[in-house]
Design a protein around this motif. Sequence first.
Motif, PDB file in Angstrom:
ATOM      1  N   LEU A  91       1.568  -2.854   2.508  1.00 29.44           N
ATOM      2  CA  LEU A  91       0.425  -3.738   2.763  1.00 29.44           C
ATOM      3  C   LEU A  91      -0.752  -2.927   3.313  1.00 29.44           C
ATOM      4  CD1 LEU A  91      -0.560  -6.710   2.856  1.00 29.44           C
ATOM      5  CD2 LEU A  91       0.180  -6.765   5.221  1.00 29.44           C
ATOM      6  N   CYS A  92      -0.486  -2.046   4.284  1.00 30.04           N
ATOM      7  CA  CYS A  92      -1.544  -1.202   4.840  1.00 30.04           C
ATOM      8  C   CYS A  92      -2.184  -0.372   3.731  1.00 30.04           C
ATOM      9  CB  CYS A  92      -0.994  -0.263   5.913  1.00 30.04           C
ATOM     10  SG  CYS A  92      -0.485  -1.114   7.396  1.00 30.04           S
ATOM     11  N   ALA A  93      -1.332   0.230   2.882  1.00 33.81           N
ATOM     12  CA  ALA A  93      -1.845   1.080   1.806  1.00 33.81           C
ATOM     13  C   ALA A  93      -2.704   0.268   0.849  1.00 33.81           C
ATOM     14  CB  ALA A  93      -0.669   1.716   1.065  1.00 33.81           C
ATOM     15  N   THR A  94      -2.217  -0.904   0.461  1.00 36.90           N
ATOM     16  CA  THR A  94      -2.942  -1.725  -0.504  1.00 36.90           C
ATOM     17  C   THR A  94      -4.271  -2.204   0.075  1.00 36.90           C
ATOM     18  OG1 THR A  94      -0.807  -2.470  -1.329  1.00 36.90           O
ATOM     19  CG2 THR A  94      -2.722  -3.724  -2.020  1.00 36.90           C
ATOM     20  N   VAL A  95      -4.218  -2.660   1.332  1.00 37.96           N
ATOM     21  CA  VAL A  95      -5.440  -3.171   1.958  1.00 37.96           C
ATOM     22  C   VAL A  95      -6.504  -2.079   2.010  1.00 37.96           C
ATOM     23  CG1 VAL A  95      -6.412  -3.914   4.167  1.00 37.96           C
ATOM     24  CG2 VAL A  95      -4.336  -4.989   3.287  1.00 37.96           C
ATOM     25  N   ILE A  96      -6.108  -0.882   2.424  1.00 32.80           N
ATOM     26  CA  ILE A  96      -7.085   0.209   2.501  1.00 32.80           C
ATOM     27  C   ILE A  96      -7.555   0.600   1.111  1.00 32.80           C
ATOM     28  CG2 ILE A  96      -7.332   2.649   3.090  1.00 32.80           C
ATOM     29  CD1 ILE A  96      -5.643   2.094   5.536  1.00 32.80           C
ATOM     30  N   GLY A  97      -6.627   0.665   0.167  1.00 33.54           N
ATOM     31  CA  GLY A  97      -6.995   1.027  -1.201  1.00 33.54           C
ATOM     32  C   GLY A  97      -7.977   0.052  -1.810  1.00 33.54           C
ATOM     33  N   LEU A  98      -7.881  -1.214  -1.429  1.00 28.09           N
ATOM     34  CA  LEU A  98      -8.759  -2.224  -2.029  1.00 28.09           C
ATOM     35  C   LEU A  98     -10.066  -2.397  -1.258  1.00 28.09           C
ATOM     36  CD1 LEU A  98      -6.220  -5.031  -3.029  1.00 28.09           C
ATOM     37  CD2 LEU A  98      -7.519  -3.541  -4.550  1.00 28.09           C
ATOM     38  N   THR A  99     -10.154  -1.883  -0.026  1.00 30.95           N
ATOM     39  CA  THR A  99     -11.387  -2.085   0.735  1.00 30.95           C
ATOM     40  C   THR A  99     -12.276  -0.838   0.772  1.00 30.95           C
ATOM     41  OG1 THR A  99      -9.737  -2.212   2.482  1.00 30.95           O
ATOM     42  CG2 THR A  99     -11.352  -3.972   2.407  1.00 30.95           C
ATOM     43  N   LEU A 100     -11.671   0.320   1.021  1.00 34.36           N
ATOM     44  CA  LEU A 100     -12.489   1.525   1.176  1.00 34.36           C
ATOM     45  C   LEU A 100     -12.817   2.112  -0.194  1.00 34.36           C
ATOM     46  CD1 LEU A 100     -10.816   3.262   4.230  1.00 34.36           C
ATOM     47  CD2 LEU A 100     -12.790   1.744   4.161  1.00 34.36           C
ATOM     48  N   ASN A 101     -14.030   2.630  -0.290  1.00 32.48           N
ATOM     49  CA  ASN A 101     -14.452   3.214  -1.559  1.00 32.48           C
ATOM     50  C   ASN A 101     -14.746   4.690  -1.360  1.00 32.48           C
ATOM     51  OD1 ASN A 101     -15.075   3.346  -4.171  1.00 32.48           O
ATOM     52  ND2 ASN A 101     -16.972   2.151  -4.069  1.00 32.48           N
ATOM     53  N   THR A 109      -5.287  10.421   1.946  1.00 31.79           N
ATOM     54  CA  THR A 109      -4.856  10.849   3.283  1.00 31.79           C
ATOM     55  C   THR A 109      -4.814   9.654   4.231  1.00 31.79           C
ATOM     56  OG1 THR A 109      -6.114  12.842   2.810  1.00 31.79           O
ATOM     57  CG2 THR A 109      -5.229  12.630   5.024  1.00 31.79           C
ATOM     58  N   VAL A 110      -5.893   8.868   4.200  1.00 29.83           N
ATOM     59  CA  VAL A 110      -5.952   7.703   5.092  1.00 29.83           C
ATOM     60  C   VAL A 110      -4.839   6.714   4.751  1.00 29.83           C
ATOM     61  CG1 VAL A 110      -7.356   5.744   5.818  1.00 29.83           C
ATOM     62  CG2 VAL A 110      -8.411   7.966   5.439  1.00 29.83           C
ATOM     63  N   ILE A 111      -4.610   6.512   3.456  1.00 29.64           N
ATOM     64  CA  ILE A 111      -3.580   5.564   3.018  1.00 29.64           C
ATOM     65  C   ILE A 111      -2.206   6.002   3.522  1.00 29.64           C
ATOM     66  CG2 ILE A 111      -2.249   4.912   0.954  1.00 29.64           C
ATOM     67  CD1 ILE A 111      -4.847   4.383  -0.450  1.00 29.64           C
ATOM     68  N   ILE A 112      -1.941   7.294   3.381  1.00 28.32           N
ATOM     69  CA  ILE A 112      -0.616   7.799   3.782  1.00 28.32           C
ATOM     70  C   ILE A 112      -0.423   7.625   5.288  1.00 28.32           C
ATOM     71  CG2 ILE A 112       0.726   9.920   4.038  1.00 28.32           C
ATOM     72  CD1 ILE A 112      -0.495  10.715   1.260  1.00 28.32           C
ATOM     73  N   ILE A 113      -1.475   7.990   6.048  1.00 29.25           N
ATOM     74  CA  ILE A 113      -1.362   7.856   7.504  1.00 29.25           C
ATOM     75  C   ILE A 113      -1.183   6.391   7.891  1.00 29.25           C
ATOM     76  CG2 ILE A 113      -2.602   8.142   9.687  1.00 29.25           C
ATOM     77  CD1 ILE A 113      -3.903  10.643   8.425  1.00 29.25           C
ATOM     78  N   ALA A 114      -1.982   5.523   7.259  1.00 28.59           N
ATOM     79  CA  ALA A 114      -1.923   4.101   7.624  1.00 28.59           C
ATOM     80  C   ALA A 114      -0.569   3.503   7.298  1.00 28.59           C
ATOM     81  CB  ALA A 114      -3.020   3.335   6.892  1.00 28.59           C
ATOM     82  N   SER A 115      -0.005   3.859   6.144  1.00 23.20           N
ATOM     83  CA  SER A 115       1.289   3.269   5.782  1.00 23.20           C
ATOM     84  C   SER A 115       2.375   3.743   6.745  1.00 23.20           C
ATOM     85  CB  SER A 115       1.652   3.585   4.336  1.00 23.20           C
ATOM     86  OG  SER A 115       1.764   4.971   4.155  1.00 23.20           O
ATOM     87  N   ALA A 116       2.284   5.017   7.152  1.00 18.70           N
ATOM     88  CA  ALA A 116       3.274   5.516   8.116  1.00 18.70           C
ATOM     89  C   ALA A 116       3.129   4.780   9.445  1.00 18.70           C
ATOM     90  CB  ALA A 116       3.111   7.012   8.315  1.00 18.70           C
TER      91      ALA A 116
END
Lengths: 372, 316
Positions: A91-101, A109-116
């Motif tokens: 969910l964290c990965a998807t949310v960041i992937g869909l919001t940040l451009n 990098t941000v996605i990986i850190i956030a999901s962890a």
Amino acid sequence: MKKEMRKEYTIALVAVGLGLLAGALLMLVTGNNPILGFIYLISGGLMNIERIGNTLATATPLIFTGLSVAFAFKTGLFNIGGAGQMLIGGLCATVIGLTLNWPKPLLLTVIIIASALGGALWGLVPGWLKAKFNVHEVVCTIMMNWIAYWSVYYIIPAYFKGAYLETESRRIPEAASLKVGWLTDLFRGSYINLGFFLAIIAVVVIAYILERTTLGYELKAVGLNRYAAEYAGIQSNRNIILSMMIAGACAGLGGAAFYVGYASNMQIGVLPSQGFDGVAVSLLGANSPWGVFMAAIFFGVLHSGKGFMNAMTQVPPEIADSIIATIIYFSATSVLIEKYWGRLQKRLAEKEKTGPPLVAEEEIKEKVGGAS
Amino acid sequence: MWWNLIEQIFPYAIAYTVPLLITALGGLYSERSGVVNIGLEGLMVVGFFTSAFVISQLESILPGTAIWLGLLLAMIAGALFSLLHAFACVTLNANQVISGTAINMIAGALTVYLARHMTGSGNILIVHGLVRRNIPVLAKIPILGRLFFTQTYATTWVVLAILLVSWFLLYKTPFGLRLRACGEHPQAADAAGINVYRMRYLAVLISGACAGLGGAVILVTYAGEFNGSVAGLGFLALAALIFGQWKPLGILGATFFFGLASTIANVSQAIPALAKIPGILLKNFPYIVTLLVLVFFSKTTQAPRAAGEPYDKGKR
């Protein structure tokens, strides 16, 4: 040490053999040809370079959840919350992937850190409750699974609804996907993605933590005997919390590998089965990081081959899950295997009494370099 | 208005409570004898599947009796399946949590495999479930009659009878005393001449039968269709066991509480007063409450002392 390892490998192999046998029986009972079934099952996973890529991609989340269970197990904790931790990581990965451009390297990098972090948070709660209030981590992680399930169930349709379906999120942009062009091309368009390399890194890191750091030593000490560890000045509560957080982080990364690597959107109303399969992976891998890696690849073959098998024969795809479940049961009852193995060895040793003594033979083998 | 609401949701709450209650009761037998049974979820699925299979095959030939036959065979199937757990935990001294997890996974995979082999989709539909009935005289009692004796399923009364019998069996008979002794101090029980292994086998078998019945009750009351999962009810039953402090009446209270909580979550859309609360809160409510309850009840735990430990004859 070496003998111990060999025993564990034997147990794992026997458990796998018995699991496959049970699968064969099940196919036979339902009127299918087991040999044909297994040929399609295995070739479905390994037939060509594309399918091998898919197998590795299927194995990737399993490596993460297997690591997660194995790591918690070293501290004497049973983490069956892998599914929930995966969901939150995804969910964290998807949310960041869909919001940040952002550009791909930074975004990933941000996605990986956030999901962890998401997974770690979902592990922190049971860890803290266990340390502070002695709440049983099994029941607690199960509750956390359902909380994750219902949270995703409501958050995805409310904020990230897909273009056509209510039950899934929008597709993540290419920049947020762990799939990369060169890797996809290398494996002829398979699902394999950077998550696989991330998983290898995770295996190395977890192995390093467990074998080479004070933290790992303390965690294992708490797992072996909580009271003795406390007597030796180790804060067991802190270690329980840390262990669950790291285990959760592993499963969270597995969520990223699954939802923004293998898949490219999130379905609601599904508790990912990889969370529970992680228990099987960890057990079969004897709770060691590289054992987990091998076991996950094996289950990856079963899972990615089952679709092909189902298409070519009448065998329902759940055969793979049945085999995996049976393997866990036989790993759990490894005492039985050990007993028979021990008896077999004793009998062999008695037979060889007339020949050269067994001890000497062992020694020679050791000196030659343990080649067997 | 509130009274009306309570009257409306009460039958549903009871319907949700009963499968939980009987499963938690099964867990009580097992844990009181010293075997932790995480496999309750899987055993429920086994009962769920067996009853669906039996009823769907027989309901055209034996209308009416098919349901009861389904319930009975579900109990037997659950008991037989739990033998796997008993063998691993009692005979082989295996890790009880791992064995239970294996039971859950085998049950989930095997039943769906068989169901898919039979129907293709993996779902088994039954045409007739149990019919809700009013109890003749008792339904006329003011207040209580409306709440407890109208629109009831026959299985509710069966399960309550089993609860009563279990209470008597566990607390008023030598058998119950022996069973509880095995869960508190198996070495002492053994010294007193009790066969700990046999007692634990029996307790796990009973827990399997109860969980199987629990799964079957789900089918014949509110599900009507086998779909391969009981959505964590087996684990909720375990939580109820802890919440109820391993006592029959405590379990009754705990499971009713969970039943009420999930009913409120499930019917919230149909009731204006509840529809305003966001769904995410309502659906998570039972699980969050469970966590809170566990926090309060885990410190001063009344758990059977030897639960989860394999019996080692040589240990003092």
